[in-house]
Design a protein around this motif. Structure first.
Motif, PDB file in Angstrom:
ATOM      1  N   ILE A 183     -12.681   3.275   4.398  1.00  0.00           N
ATOM      2  CA  ILE A 183     -11.880   2.801   3.261  1.00  0.00           C
ATOM      3  C   ILE A 183     -12.222   1.351   2.936  1.00  0.00           C
ATOM      4  O   ILE A 183     -12.389   0.971   1.764  1.00  0.00           O
ATOM      5  CB  ILE A 183     -10.370   2.951   3.557  1.00  0.00           C
ATOM      6  CG1 ILE A 183     -10.005   4.433   3.787  1.00  0.00           C
ATOM      7  CG2 ILE A 183      -9.544   2.360   2.414  1.00  0.00           C
ATOM      8  CD1 ILE A 183     -10.309   5.343   2.632  1.00  0.00           C
ATOM      9  N   GLU A 184     -12.356   0.544   3.983  1.00  0.00           N
ATOM     10  CA  GLU A 184     -12.725  -0.859   3.779  1.00  0.00           C
ATOM     11  C   GLU A 184     -14.095  -0.966   3.110  1.00  0.00           C
ATOM     12  O   GLU A 184     -14.291  -1.773   2.185  1.00  0.00           O
ATOM     13  CB  GLU A 184     -12.731  -1.581   5.125  1.00  0.00           C
ATOM     14  CG  GLU A 184     -13.034  -3.074   5.028  1.00  0.00           C
ATOM     15  CD  GLU A 184     -13.024  -3.756   6.391  1.00  0.00           C
ATOM     16  OE1 GLU A 184     -13.391  -4.955   6.458  1.00  0.00           O
ATOM     17  OE2 GLU A 184     -12.685  -3.095   7.394  1.00  0.00           O
ATOM     18  N   LYS A 185     -15.040  -0.131   3.553  1.00  0.00           N
ATOM     19  CA  LYS A 185     -16.383  -0.135   2.962  1.00  0.00           C
ATOM     20  C   LYS A 185     -16.328   0.279   1.493  1.00  0.00           C
ATOM     21  O   LYS A 185     -17.001  -0.326   0.641  1.00  0.00           O
ATOM     22  CB  LYS A 185     -17.296   0.806   3.740  1.00  0.00           C
ATOM     23  CG  LYS A 185     -18.700   0.908   3.167  1.00  0.00           C
ATOM     24  CD  LYS A 185     -19.548   1.895   3.961  1.00  0.00           C
ATOM     25  CE  LYS A 185     -20.942   2.012   3.372  1.00  0.00           C
ATOM     26  NZ  LYS A 185     -21.789   2.986   4.126  1.00  0.00           N
ATOM     27  N   ILE A 245      -6.460   3.958  -1.370  1.00  0.00           N
ATOM     28  CA  ILE A 245      -7.222   3.107  -2.285  1.00  0.00           C
ATOM     29  C   ILE A 245      -6.314   2.779  -3.464  1.00  0.00           C
ATOM     30  O   ILE A 245      -5.540   3.639  -3.906  1.00  0.00           O
ATOM     31  CB  ILE A 245      -8.503   3.838  -2.750  1.00  0.00           C
ATOM     32  CG1 ILE A 245      -9.502   3.905  -1.584  1.00  0.00           C
ATOM     33  CG2 ILE A 245      -9.146   3.155  -3.949  1.00  0.00           C
ATOM     34  CD1 ILE A 245     -10.758   4.667  -1.882  1.00  0.00           C
ATOM     35  N   PRO A 246      -6.374   1.560  -3.997  1.00  0.00           N
ATOM     36  CA  PRO A 246      -5.507   1.208  -5.133  1.00  0.00           C
ATOM     37  C   PRO A 246      -5.558   2.261  -6.234  1.00  0.00           C
ATOM     38  O   PRO A 246      -6.639   2.647  -6.686  1.00  0.00           O
ATOM     39  CB  PRO A 246      -6.077  -0.131  -5.602  1.00  0.00           C
ATOM     40  CG  PRO A 246      -6.660  -0.732  -4.362  1.00  0.00           C
ATOM     41  CD  PRO A 246      -7.212   0.423  -3.575  1.00  0.00           C
ATOM     42  N   ARG A 247      -4.393   2.747  -6.644  1.00  0.00           N
ATOM     43  CA  ARG A 247      -4.329   3.887  -7.554  1.00  0.00           C
ATOM     44  C   ARG A 247      -4.930   3.589  -8.918  1.00  0.00           C
ATOM     45  O   ARG A 247      -5.374   4.500  -9.613  1.00  0.00           O
ATOM     46  CB  ARG A 247      -2.890   4.389  -7.687  1.00  0.00           C
ATOM     47  CG  ARG A 247      -1.899   3.377  -8.211  1.00  0.00           C
ATOM     48  CD  ARG A 247      -0.471   3.862  -7.986  1.00  0.00           C
ATOM     49  NE  ARG A 247      -0.162   5.062  -8.742  1.00  0.00           N
ATOM     50  CZ  ARG A 247       0.807   5.925  -8.409  1.00  0.00           C
ATOM     51  NH1 ARG A 247       1.517   5.725  -7.323  1.00  0.00           N
ATOM     52  NH2 ARG A 247       1.059   6.973  -9.166  1.00  0.00           N
ATOM     53  N   GLU A 248      -4.951   2.295  -9.304  1.00  0.00           N
ATOM     54  CA  GLU A 248      -5.530   1.942 -10.596  1.00  0.00           C
ATOM     55  C   GLU A 248      -7.055   2.002 -10.578  1.00  0.00           C
ATOM     56  O   GLU A 248      -7.691   1.994 -11.640  1.00  0.00           O
ATOM     57  CB  GLU A 248      -5.060   0.560 -11.047  1.00  0.00           C
ATOM     58  CG  GLU A 248      -5.552  -0.603 -10.206  1.00  0.00           C
ATOM     59  CD  GLU A 248      -4.652  -0.908  -9.004  1.00  0.00           C
ATOM     60  OE1 GLU A 248      -4.860  -1.974  -8.386  1.00  0.00           O
ATOM     61  OE2 GLU A 248      -3.764  -0.087  -8.707  1.00  0.00           O
ATOM     62  N   PHE A 278     -11.854  10.250   6.078  1.00  0.00           N
ATOM     63  CA  PHE A 278     -12.147   8.842   5.831  1.00  0.00           C
ATOM     64  C   PHE A 278     -11.373   7.958   6.812  1.00  0.00           C
ATOM     65  O   PHE A 278     -10.142   7.984   6.857  1.00  0.00           O
ATOM     66  CB  PHE A 278     -11.800   8.482   4.393  1.00  0.00           C
ATOM     67  CG  PHE A 278     -12.672   9.167   3.373  1.00  0.00           C
ATOM     68  CD1 PHE A 278     -13.932   8.679   3.080  1.00  0.00           C
ATOM     69  CD2 PHE A 278     -12.245  10.319   2.738  1.00  0.00           C
ATOM     70  CE1 PHE A 278     -14.748   9.315   2.152  1.00  0.00           C
ATOM     71  CE2 PHE A 278     -13.041  10.963   1.810  1.00  0.00           C
ATOM     72  CZ  PHE A 278     -14.301  10.460   1.519  1.00  0.00           C
ATOM     73  N   SER A 279     -12.109   7.166   7.579  1.00  0.00           N
ATOM     74  CA  SER A 279     -11.512   6.247   8.536  1.00  0.00           C
ATOM     75  C   SER A 279     -11.119   4.949   7.832  1.00  0.00           C
ATOM     76  O   SER A 279     -11.486   4.712   6.669  1.00  0.00           O
ATOM     77  CB  SER A 279     -12.510   5.942   9.652  1.00  0.00           C
ATOM     78  OG  SER A 279     -13.631   5.228   9.123  1.00  0.00           O
ATOM     79  N   ASN A 280     -10.398   4.101   8.539  1.00  0.00           N
ATOM     80  CA  ASN A 280     -10.039   2.793   7.977  1.00  0.00           C
ATOM     81  C   ASN A 280     -11.292   1.982   7.658  1.00  0.00           C
ATOM     82  O   ASN A 280     -11.341   1.252   6.658  1.00  0.00           O
ATOM     83  CB  ASN A 280      -9.148   2.028   8.961  1.00  0.00           C
ATOM     84  CG  ASN A 280      -7.770   2.640   9.096  1.00  0.00           C
ATOM     85  OD1 ASN A 280      -7.288   3.325   8.186  1.00  0.00           O
ATOM     86  ND2 ASN A 280      -7.119   2.408  10.230  1.00  0.00           N
TER      87      ASN A 280
END
Length: 340
Positions: free
Chosen positions: A277-279, A303-306, A272-274
């Motif tokens: 991740i943004e997508k 990615i936010p753990r929550e 997974f590229s930046n």
């Protein structure tokens, strides 16, 4: 795609001849295979991808680890490292590859190592202070430089090797005759409703002389983040993003999705590229993100753990689980080393 595969058929014939010559040279010992003084079980398949090797390796770990010191040796596909590496608490998916890191995360008390050179990997494991008593080779069916003591061949219910063709016209890494090296065959990813007559039909289609077992993928009742778990029945009715970077994700998507969910699919072992991740974060819109175990180990920390949860899977036998366990344990308990 059908037309393309037909055009590639002459290359498949050539590839089949090359792999058959290679296997012949190993069979007749013109090429040397190395044996080792401990039980080694190789799990693999004749085709590329998607037969459920990792769940089967995990099944074997659960079966054997109470009685033996178990090590798993993998190639570490798409890792950003080279050579022999033994997993530690400081390891990650980039160092080990996603599947070995997943295994180590779930079973931290066993040894997990990666090495594209399986012979060297086994040699290094046997030099450790805590020497393993059983080694499981992940995806090593074609790695004939190592002579395992026991071979488990996997083939997926909807993609039997007997119905396939050689690469690049099909997905086979070697001829169907390679199945003869297996000590047993497991037809994986079967529907729970498979009948005995269907099983008998598949056994006839495979033309197998070995014992053939049938397994299915069992999904957990909960999804897990780094901190908490949620019931699948609860998250199934929530709006969420479902993503997978595995070979055949349809069963996973079907198990957790509802009609309003957004789905993102990536190639198997995707790095997974930046931008990816943004997508993913933008597509989720603060909703939960449900993924596979293999993708989770590559996405956590990015990615936010929550938000990020994974759904565990297990390989479960439809029939004759005890017979399978007995066959494996008989091999390990009665193993007699023979060094070549």
């Amino acid at each position: 795609m059908i037309i393309l595969r037909k055009l590639l058929f002459p290359f498949a014939i050539l590839y089949g001849i090359i792999t058959s010559i290679r296997n012949f040279l190993y069979d007749k010992m013109f090429f040397k295979s190395y044996s080792f003084p401990i039980p080694i079980i190789a799990v693999g398949n004749l085709s590329v991808g998607g037969t459920g090797k990792t769940p089967q390796i995990e099944y074997l770990i659960r079966l054997l680890s109470d009685e033996y010191k178990v090590a798993v040796l993998s190639r570490g596909y798409k890792r950003k490292s080279e050579g022999f590496i033994l997993a530690t608490e400081n390891s990650n998916a980039e160092l080990l590859g996603d599947e070995p890191y997943q295994i180590y995360s779930k079973f931290p008390k066993i040894q997990v190592a990666v090495d594209a050179n399986r012979k060297n990997g086994i040699d290094q494991l046997l030099k450790l202070e805590q020497t393993p008593e059983v080694i499981l080779l992940d995806d090593a069916y074609q790695h004939r430089r190592v002579k395992a003591g026991f071979y488990i061949l996997l083939t997926a219910f909807e993609d039997l090797y007997s119905n396939d063709y050689m690469l690049p016209a099909g997905n086979l890494r070697e001829s169907k005759n390679g199945a003869k090296r297996a000590d047993l065959i497991i037809v994986t990813k079967c529907p729970n409703s498979i009948s005995q007559s269907e099983m008998n039909c598949i056994i006839n289609i495979l033309g197998a002389n070995q014992k053939v077992y049938f397994s299915t993928i069992s999904y957990d009742d909960f999804v897990y983040s780094e901190d908490i778990s949620l019931a699948v029945t609860d998250i199934r009715v929530k709006n969420k993003l479902i993503l997978a970077g595995i070979a055949k994700p349809d069963l996973f998507f079907k198990y957790v999705k509802q009609s309003t969910d957004q789905i993102l699919s990536f190639p198997d072992h995707h790095n997974f590229s930046n931008k990816d991740i943004e997508k993913i974060i933008n597509s989720a819109k603060n909703n939960l993100i449900i993924t596979t175990e293999k993708d989770f180990v590559r996405l956590k920390g990015k990615i936010p753990r929550e938000q990020l949860y994974y759904l565990p899977i297990k390989s479960s036998f439809i029939l004759h689980r005890t017979a399978f366990d007995t066959q494996i344990l008989d091999f390990t308990r009665n193993f007699q080393p023979s060094i070549i």
